[in-house]
Design an enzyme around this catalytic site. Structure first.
Site, short mmCIF file in Angstrom:
data_model
loop_
_atom_site.label_atom_id
_atom_site.label_comp_id
_atom_site.label_asym_id
_atom_site.label_seq_id
_atom_site.Cartn_x
_atom_site.Cartn_y
_atom_site.Cartn_z
CG HIS A 82 40.49 54.03 38.21
ND1 HIS A 82 39.39 53.79 39.00
CD2 HIS A 82 41.57 53.97 39.03
CE1 HIS A 82 39.79 53.58 40.24
NE2 HIS A 82 41.10 53.68 40.30
CG ASP A 161 38.70 44.29 44.13
OD1 ASP A 161 39.90 44.38 44.43
OD2 ASP A 161 37.91 45.25 44.21
NE ARG A 168 44.83 45.49 49.21
CZ ARG A 168 44.62 46.27 48.15
NH1 ARG A 168 43.67 45.97 47.27
NH2 ARG A 168 45.33 47.36 47.97
CB SER A 183 42.28 46.23 43.82
OG SER A 183 41.06 46.79 44.20
CE LYS A 187 37.86 47.83 42.14
NZ LYS A 187 37.89 48.55 43.42
#
Lengths: 435, 435
Positions: A82, A161, A168, A183, A187
């Site tokens: 990621h 989330d 947010r 967050s 995920k």
């Protein structure tokens, strides 16, 4: 338990317990706790921060708010990567096929472009027919067939989330490291992975511009992964200039294909090999990073990675011929060069501006509802530190709408500077956290 | 203008302009800006504070969110007093008649009990028939007839404050000095007054327990009043023990009537004269505080203040005979004494506990919907520093429900301590701000 007391507790630097965090996340997911209490809590979290234990509990509660994948029936370690996002960062398109080609399972749930950064889903969608909206059963099916699938988050994955992120976004509480960590990790851990390689960008084209902040977030994510029983490392990598030479969806797909074919820009190739190597190392396919790099290189040289990319595209409904005929990708109607105003060395003073120039052309979104133009983008033939003569091309703009050109030009001009002295070289991978 | 940008600006210590504040308050009052954005903004304000200019703009915007009274057709200066709340603080019931008796106009919009503190409206409603819910035209009519009226805030006065206050209450954002200041001042300045005397309580029975915090809030309110072109002073007064001897609605009305009759406890009398004197001074009925005190004293000695109180009660629908026959007020069925466990000196270690003991008996509310028992409360025959023998009464509990007695007893025991040495005396008025 009263929500207002928990908000006060957080506001007064108090730690909230896992039970309290569960109560908040479950109540919010079910719609029993109103937005206005959660937004006040989020601002208090941004103010006071969270302990590792709180972040772990929050990640866990968000993860358990929806479905989690159980991929234990698939052979091979499940490893994902990621990135926190940058300009020209197309590594996912390269390393997912590399890793899967060498026997890892890569269940990659990706995002769209955000702000000045591009998104893997938008890039993939520039391949005609490519479907990123697979159902979870279809996602599993593709994973089972070829060891890799790339989709967007479904409503079933970490719905808490999704709800919190939307809140947010409109309450100026995006920037909390604790909330960013929870967050991302909720995920990613819902994907049923064994290990995760994080690419935390730092520099003027990253969300966390200061290296200290990037390291702080990386440490939080590594620690949270550890608490959840996963192997996680984070590479702190340079985003002071665009990665590779292309920024813009179809143009980044084309550049990824170049890398998979053994060519492409050196910085992008180096980072793809490095990230793949860490995936192999954590996924127990290599005993060292050097061995991992060789394994990654082998996938490219042998053509297996390219073949894997074709397979993924085909299984997700896309036109796999783009891998051999990148001219089948969408192409902008016009190009124009931005040239160097003087002799000297290329310096990128504000990489975010270059990303915003792409958005201005239509490669990204100003509001959620904006449509993406897959064809437009920028090519940077010269990298930071390259010598230039007056009139040399710094950037070629590929565009469709002339009305959008002025904004893009202005942003590009603000992103570059030509200096007398060559800027000091910077390492691509600045640090590795959690190794 | 995007709300999220304004929240971020505040969060990053940026000042928000009067135009931006207007945009936020108007949008919120009209229901165009959602609660969840305002609650995040409120938490950011609690975090970062506000400048004097911002507080002035916020007060002004909240004031203009509803109707403001124009009392210019009434002869005499319009002067009000506001207290931040405490235990046994019934000064409004005494000084409103005193000030009106000497020719000031006192348009007093008051509140209900909050937390451990009592509220003027609850006290007045213990007088049979007294109506605190006058419409604004009726409020004006009573003001015109007798120079004083006491009502609760109507929906027409500062509706933005009403909405924001309700939101603060459930999002742990009550304690911001900037927001407290704007809330108080917007309502008070909507009354169409020329001058305002603030009684800012400090000590264990106040909301702002530390004197420094009380002084800070007082300075904000004085400065905000000055910016709005009003004469405002704030007295920082002692709330380390209950004011007077009675706490509880009907019992406080009875004690107020004692003061208006020339009797009553010395501390309460002293503070009433002091606050009235400042009202006379700011309202240009006295050239000095000493002259103001003499004028206030004259209203008591002459019986004019008592007569004015009868007139107010009559005009607001109440039984004016209570002024001469306080036994017409509601009376609790039972009493029981809490006695001193040893010889020594009375010390009040936690005055808030004594207020909470009143609430436990039913004199206040735990939730907004609770009904008040007007009869119950506490009588403190001894003040801080008084010598006691073991078995002497520290407090007499007047109660109706024996089930509520245990909580009250426990709280009272936790509020007192008997010490060997007499505690050092403390001045009643600690400081005057803005004189």
């Amino acid at each position: 338990m009263r929500v207002v007391d928990l908000i006060r507790q957080k506001r007064e630097r108090g730690e909230i317990t896992p039970e309290q965090i569960n109560f908040l996340i479950e109540g919010y997911t079910r719609g029993e706790i109103p937005d206005y209490q959660i937004s006040a809590l989020l601002m208090a979290i941004l103010w006071r921060g969270m302990t590792h234990s709180e972040i772990g509990a929050l990640t866990d509660a968000m993860l358990r708010s929806g479905r989690t994948l159980d991929l234990s029936d698939l052979a091979g370690k499940k490893v994902d990567k990621h990135s926190t996002g940058g300009v020209g960062d197309k590594t996912s398109l390269v390393i997912a096929p590399i890793a899967a080609a060498a026997g890892l399972v890569v269940p990659m749930i990706s995002g769209r472009g955000l702000g000045h950064t591009g998104g893997t889903l938008d890039k993939l969608e520039s391949i005609p027919g490519f479907n990123v909206n697979l159902s979870l059963p279809d996602f599993r099916r593709v994973l089972g067939k070829c060891g890799c699938a790339l989709i967007g988050a479904t409503d079933e994955i970490a719905p808490a989330d999704k709800k919190i992120y939307a809140l947010r976004d409109v309450t100026a509480t995006v920037e909390s490291p604790a909330l960013i960590c929870a967050s991302i990790m909720s995920k990613k851990l819902a994907e049923g992975i064994d290990a995760l390689v994080l690419d935390v960008k730092t520099g003027s084209g990253a969300f966390l511009k200061a290296e200290k902040e990037a390291v702080g977030l990386a440490e939080l994510m590594v620690e949270t992964g550890r608490r959840m029983g996963k192997r996680v490392v984070a590479l702190i990598t340079d985003m002071d200039q665009p990665l590779g030479r292309a920024a813009g969806n179809a143009m980044e797909v084309a550049e990824s294909i170049e890398i998979l074919g053994g060519g492409g820009p050196a910085d992008l190739r180096e980072l793809c090999l490095e990230l793949s190597a860490w995936m192999f190392y954590l996924g127990e396919r290599a005993a060292s990073i050097d061995e991992g790099k060789r394994l990654a290189s082998d996938q490219i040289i042998s053509g297996r990675a390219k073949e894997k990319f074709r397979e993924i595209i085909r299984l997700q409904g896309g036109d796999a011929q783009v891998v051999d005929h990148p001219d089948r990708l969408p192409k902008a109607q016009h190009t124009v060069d931005v040239t160097s105003p003087s002799d000297g060395y290329v310096q990128v003073t504000d990489c975010e501006k270059l990303g915003l120039a792409c958005v201005a052309l239509g490669a990204g979104r100003n509001i959620k509802e904006d449509a993406i133009d897959p064809a437009v983008g920028l090519i940077f033939p010269r990298k930071r530190g390259d010598a230039v003569r007056q009139g040399d091309t710094l950037c070629t703009i590929h565009y469709n709408s002339p009305a959008r050109l002025d904004d893009a030009r202005r942003l590009i001009a603000a992103g570059f500077q030509i200096t007398r002295q060559a800027p000091a070289p910077q390492p691509l991978v600045r640090r590795v956290i959690g190794a």
